[in-house]
Design a protein around this motif. Structure first.
Motif, short mmCIF file in Angstrom:
data_model
loop_
_atom_site.label_atom_id
_atom_site.label_comp_id
_atom_site.label_asym_id
_atom_site.label_seq_id
_atom_site.Cartn_x
_atom_site.Cartn_y
_atom_site.Cartn_z
N SER A 16 0.83 -1.20 0.00
CA SER A 16 0.00 0.00 0.00
C SER A 16 0.87 1.26 0.00
O SER A 16 0.54 2.26 -0.65
CB SER A 16 -1.01 0.00 1.15
N GLU A 17 2.00 1.20 0.69
CA GLU A 17 2.93 2.35 0.65
C GLU A 17 3.47 2.54 -0.77
O GLU A 17 3.63 3.67 -1.25
CB GLU A 17 4.10 2.13 1.61
N ARG A 18 3.74 1.42 -1.46
CA ARG A 18 4.24 1.51 -2.84
C ARG A 18 3.21 2.16 -3.75
O ARG A 18 3.54 2.99 -4.58
CB ARG A 18 4.61 0.12 -3.36
N GLU A 19 1.96 1.78 -3.56
CA GLU A 19 0.89 2.38 -4.37
C GLU A 19 0.79 3.87 -4.11
O GLU A 19 0.59 4.67 -5.02
CB GLU A 19 -0.46 1.73 -4.06
N GLU A 20 0.96 4.25 -2.84
CA GLU A 20 0.89 5.67 -2.49
C GLU A 20 1.99 6.46 -3.18
O GLU A 20 1.78 7.56 -3.68
CB GLU A 20 1.09 5.85 -0.99
N ILE A 21 3.20 5.88 -3.21
CA ILE A 21 4.32 6.58 -3.86
C ILE A 21 4.07 6.67 -5.37
O ILE A 21 4.31 7.71 -5.98
CB ILE A 21 5.66 5.86 -3.55
N GLY A 22 3.52 5.60 -5.96
CA GLY A 22 3.18 5.64 -7.38
C GLY A 22 2.19 6.75 -7.68
O GLY A 22 2.33 7.49 -8.66
N ALA A 23 1.18 6.89 -6.80
CA ALA A 23 0.17 7.94 -6.99
C ALA A 23 0.81 9.32 -6.85
O ALA A 23 0.50 10.24 -7.62
CB ALA A 23 -0.95 7.76 -5.98
#
Ligand SMILES: Nc1ncnc2c1ncn2[C@@H]1O[C@H](COP(=O)(O)OP(=O)(O)OP(=O)(O)O)[C@@H](O)[C@H]1O
Length: 255
Positions: free
Chosen positions: A183-190
């Motif tokens: 979920s942290e990775r998705e946040e950084i992608g966003a």
């Protein structure tokens, strides 16, 4: 991100031209004749197995790592022989493979350290700018805390804030999601896509292939210091040389 065609990615004004760059450490050809072009308005990614030269290329781009040969042109200006600190002033910022924040200073003060280019603008402007950047990356609520009191994902956000406070046109990211959960990775992608919408072109070195495919609109692949493929993410991950060099037989999407 919608899949762009190669032609679409080649539109836009040239931002960074890398010509025949090599970095040799004695007999180790860490980077060995890389030529590539980045255009404004895209998120570029570099794939490659451990030791293929990705971080060394990033180091050369920022002039922190001395080059053996080649040249760099940013927005039409050749900066091959300029010292590293002037690269930052030209409009190129970076984050590091491991978070580098000062634990004895607040989040706000850490971010202010990145704004030396704004120093002459005065304290009032700097305060307004740091507030704006903290809001943008989502760290306003922790402004008074110290980095070591934050989760790794939040520390990464602080690093992003420090990198963008000087309004770079190009942001170089060395493994921005290393050590993060999904979920942290998705946040950084966003966050990266949001920064792109605000006009910051990005060049990312990352091991998480799925994250690269989801976030980047153009990929380069390296092995043994050389480019072995480039193009749309879908084409690059399927490229036989990339499969052979990077993914390996039966490998998953997180190499
Ligand atoms: N300062 C140095 N002195 C000597 N050799 C180095 C130095 N920095 C990197 N190398 C070597 O250069 C090669 C490329 O390293 P580099 O860290 O750029 O690869 P990478 O693709 O970023 O790897 P990783 O994915 O593991 O971070 C490796 O063989 C590495 O051991």
């Amino acid at each position: 991100m919608a899949e762009n065609t190669v032609e679409e990615t080649r539109r836009g004004r040239p931002l960074l031209e890398v010509d025949d760059v090599a970095v040799h450490f004695g007999g180790v050809k860490a980077v060995d004749g890389i030529t590539l072009e980045l255009r404004a308005g895209h998120i570029y990614g570099v794939l490659g197995p451990n030791g293929s030269g990705k971080s060394t290329l990033l180091g050369a781009m920022t002039r922190l790592t001395p080059m053996t040969r080649g040249s760099f042109v940013f927005e039409g200006n050749d900066y091959t022989r300029r010292p590293a600190r002037t690269v930052h002033h030209m409009g190129i910022a970076r984050t590091f493979q491991t978070v580098r924040l000062l634990d004895d200073r607040s989040v706000r003060d850490n971010i202010l350290l990145g704004q030396d280019t704004l120093a002459k603008a005065g304290r009032k402007d700097a305060d307004a700018r740091v507030d704006e950047v903290m809001e943008r990356v989502g760290v306003t609520a922790v402004a008074r805390m110290r980095p070591d009191e934050l989760s790794y994902g939040m520390q990464r956000r602080v690093e992003f804030a420090r990198a963008i406070i000087g309004r770079p046109r190009l942001l170089l990211l060395d493994e921005p999601t290393a050590g993060m959960n999904s979920s942290e990775r998705e946040e950084i992608g966003a966050l990266m896509k949001q920064l792109l919408d605000e006009g910051i072109t990005q060049f990312i070195v990352e091991h998480d292939v799925q994250m690269m495919v989801d976030t980047c609109d153009y990929l380069f692949a390296m092995n043994f210091g050389k480019l072995i493929a480039e193009g749309t993410p879908a084409a690059v991950v399927k490229h036989p040389a990339v499969q052979e060099a990077y993914l390996g037989k039966g490998a998953g999407t997180h190499a």
